[in-house]
Enzyme design. Sequence first.
Site, short mmCIF file in Angstrom:
data_model
loop_
_atom_site.label_atom_id
_atom_site.label_comp_id
_atom_site.label_asym_id
_atom_site.label_seq_id
_atom_site.Cartn_x
_atom_site.Cartn_y
_atom_site.Cartn_z
N LYS A 17 0.81 -1.22 0.00
CA LYS A 17 0.00 0.00 0.00
C LYS A 17 0.84 1.27 0.00
CE LYS A 17 -2.51 -0.32 3.50
NZ LYS A 17 -3.22 0.30 4.64
N ARG A 93 -11.17 2.60 9.17
CA ARG A 93 -10.76 1.25 9.58
C ARG A 93 -11.94 0.48 10.16
NH1 ARG A 93 -4.77 1.14 11.58
NH2 ARG A 93 -4.43 1.02 9.34
N ARG A 130 11.13 -8.61 6.58
CA ARG A 130 11.43 -7.17 6.60
C ARG A 130 12.48 -6.83 7.66
NH1 ARG A 130 6.47 -3.02 7.24
NH2 ARG A 130 6.41 -3.84 9.34
N ARG A 162 12.36 -5.27 13.17
CA ARG A 162 11.65 -4.41 14.12
C ARG A 162 11.06 -5.25 15.25
NH1 ARG A 162 7.63 -0.71 10.68
NH2 ARG A 162 6.33 -1.69 12.23
N ARG A 173 -1.58 -8.56 14.23
CA ARG A 173 -2.00 -7.39 13.44
C ARG A 173 -2.87 -7.80 12.25
NH1 ARG A 173 3.40 -5.50 14.01
NH2 ARG A 173 3.80 -5.78 11.80
#
Length: 221
Positions: A17, A93, A130, A162, A173
């Site tokens: 996105k 959302r 990532r 992270r 998530r």
Amino acid sequence: MIPGARLILLGRQGAGKGTQCVRLSRHFVVPHISTGDMLRAAVREGTELGVLAKLVMDDGGLVGDEIMVGLIRERLSQPDTIGRGYILDGFPRTVPQAVALDDITADRPIDVVLDLDVPRQLVLERLSARRVCRDCGTNYVATDADKSLSICEVCGGDVLQRDDDTPEAIIHRLDLYEEQTAPLIEFYERQGRLAVIDGVATPDEVFRRLTAAVDAARRPA
Ligand SMILES: [Zn+2]
């Protein structure tokens, strides 16, 4: 000049996105409004809203509809968004947020809601790979050969995963997104305002699909 646009981009984290928002923003010459960026900026600047949002986020919660709607109402009343439009990323959302947005945009409705669809398993793999530089924020993708700590090519800083990119956190998530967004997708689908875009392709091809969907939505019936 290409006409502006009023767009909502939905999609799982890791669907690409961010990249597509930047490209769409350039193409239609409209601001990319990311509620995540706005909240982080508000927290950094210590605004009233930022202080409030930080309290909620430190507690592990999601910032409530009222705060988010207030933030968007204010942003969409500024001259650039009134004049040319915007790309909304991260908002709405929830269905109550979408209802509030319809009220805010009653005079200038959204052109189309784009759902950038990438299967859950694929984004899970992307997010797990990532890595980010702790110092300058440059993003990297870990390969199978090198999953360990490495050195940033840009600044020489440490490249790490992270803290919130552990498998458990990623799954949490994604679950949260599905739980919240499924009713939202149904809401827009029922109204015939949703365009589902297959996001499994090269960035160029995904961009072509997105702009084609926007053109189709704006073509007079
Ligand atoms: Zn770096």
